[in-house]
Motif scaffolding. Structure first.
Motif, PDB file in Angstrom:
ATOM      1  N   ARG A  29       0.833  -1.214   0.000  1.00 56.44           N
ATOM      2  CA  ARG A  29       0.000   0.000   0.000  1.00 56.44           C
ATOM      3  C   ARG A  29       0.864   1.260   0.000  1.00 56.44           C
ATOM      4  NH1 ARG A  29      -5.557  -0.970   3.126  1.00 56.44           N
ATOM      5  NH2 ARG A  29      -5.939  -3.073   2.377  1.00 56.44           N
ATOM      6  N   ASP A  32       2.268   1.658  -3.526  1.00 56.24           N
ATOM      7  CA  ASP A  32       1.230   2.158  -4.432  1.00 56.24           C
ATOM      8  C   ASP A  32       0.998   3.653  -4.228  1.00 56.24           C
ATOM      9  OD1 ASP A  32       0.922  -0.389  -5.437  1.00 56.24           O
ATOM     10  OD2 ASP A  32      -0.947  -0.809  -4.344  1.00 56.24           O
ATOM     11  N   GLU A  33       0.949   4.064  -2.979  1.00 58.25           N
ATOM     12  CA  GLU A  33       0.738   5.481  -2.651  1.00 58.25           C
ATOM     13  C   GLU A  33       1.898   6.334  -3.163  1.00 58.25           C
ATOM     14  OE1 GLU A  33      -1.554   8.578  -0.854  1.00 58.25           O
ATOM     15  OE2 GLU A  33      -2.066   6.518  -1.314  1.00 58.25           O
ATOM     16  N   ARG A  37       0.734   8.778  -6.104  1.00 61.01           N
ATOM     17  CA  ARG A  37       0.522  10.142  -5.601  1.00 61.01           C
ATOM     18  C   ARG A  37       1.794  10.847  -5.170  1.00 61.01           C
ATOM     19  NH1 ARG A  37      -4.914   8.568  -2.762  1.00 61.01           N
ATOM     20  NH2 ARG A  37      -6.245   8.823  -4.558  1.00 61.01           N
ATOM     21  N   ARG A  39       3.364  10.367  -2.468  1.00 57.01           N
ATOM     22  CA  ARG A  39       3.326  10.602  -1.020  1.00 57.01           C
ATOM     23  C   ARG A  39       4.052   9.485  -0.292  1.00 57.01           C
ATOM     24  NH1 ARG A  39      -2.819  12.203   0.409  1.00 57.01           N
ATOM     25  NH2 ARG A  39      -2.927   9.957   0.448  1.00 57.01           N
ATOM     26  N   SER A  86       8.659   1.398   1.623  1.00 56.74           N
ATOM     27  CA  SER A  86       7.901   1.007   0.436  1.00 56.74           C
ATOM     28  C   SER A  86       8.759   0.199  -0.542  1.00 56.74           C
ATOM     29  CB  SER A  86       7.312   2.230  -0.261  1.00 56.74           C
ATOM     30  OG  SER A  86       8.341   3.108  -0.662  1.00 56.74           O
TER      31      SER A  86
END
Length: 122
Positions: A29, A32-33, A37, A39, A86
Motif C-alpha cells: 500500500r 502504491d501510494e 501520488r 506521497r 515502500s
C-alpha cells in the motif's frame, strides 16, 4: 492501514507471526501510494486491542480481572516510519519497527499484558 483480529497472543513470537502477514500488505500500500501520488509516510502507527474488549464474540465487554490488563483496552503508539518502507525490504523493516513498539509497551513477565487480540498498523 492493515489490521487483523486473532485469538489472544501470549508472546512476542505470536505477535511476530501476525506482523509477518500485515507488514507485506502495508508495504504494498505504501509503494502504491508513493507511485500514484508521490506521497511517503513519515510515521508508523501501531494500535492493538487487548483481549476482553467489547466485540461481537464478547458483546458485554466483560473481562476476566485475572487476565485482562489494567487501564485502556485499546492502545495506540507511533514511531518513525523506517526508511525504505515502500521498497523491496520494507516489509521486514515495518515488522521490526512495529515489533519494537509492541515490545516497549507490552512487557513480560506480566502475562496479563500479553493478550492483544487485534493488531492494526498504518
Amino acid at each position: 492501514t492493515v489490521e487483523d483480529s486473532f485469538k489472544a497472543a501470549h508472546s512476542v513470537e505470536a505477535l511476530r507471526l501476525v506482523l509477518q502477514v500485515l507488514a507485506p500488505d502495508l508495504r504494498r500500500r505504501l509503494a502504491d501510494e508513493a507511485a500514484s501520488r508521490g506521497r511517503f509516510a513519515s510515521s508508523l502507527q501501531v494500535r492493538w486491542r487487548h483481549h476482553g474488549t467489547r466485540t461481537m464474540q464478547n458483546p458485554t465487554g466483560e473481562r476476566d480481572a485475572s487476565v485482562a490488563p489494567r487501564g485502556p483496552l485499546c492502545v495506540s503508539r507511533s514511531c518513525a516510519m523506517p526508511s525504505g518502507a515502500s521498497g523491496e525490504r520494507g516489509a521486514a523493516a515495518i515488522a521490526a519497527a512495529a515489533e519494537a513498539v509492541l515490545r516497549a509497551n507490552l512487557r513480560p513477565p506480566q502475562p496479563s499484558r500479553w493478550l492483544p487480540s487485534r493488531l492494526h498498523i498504518s
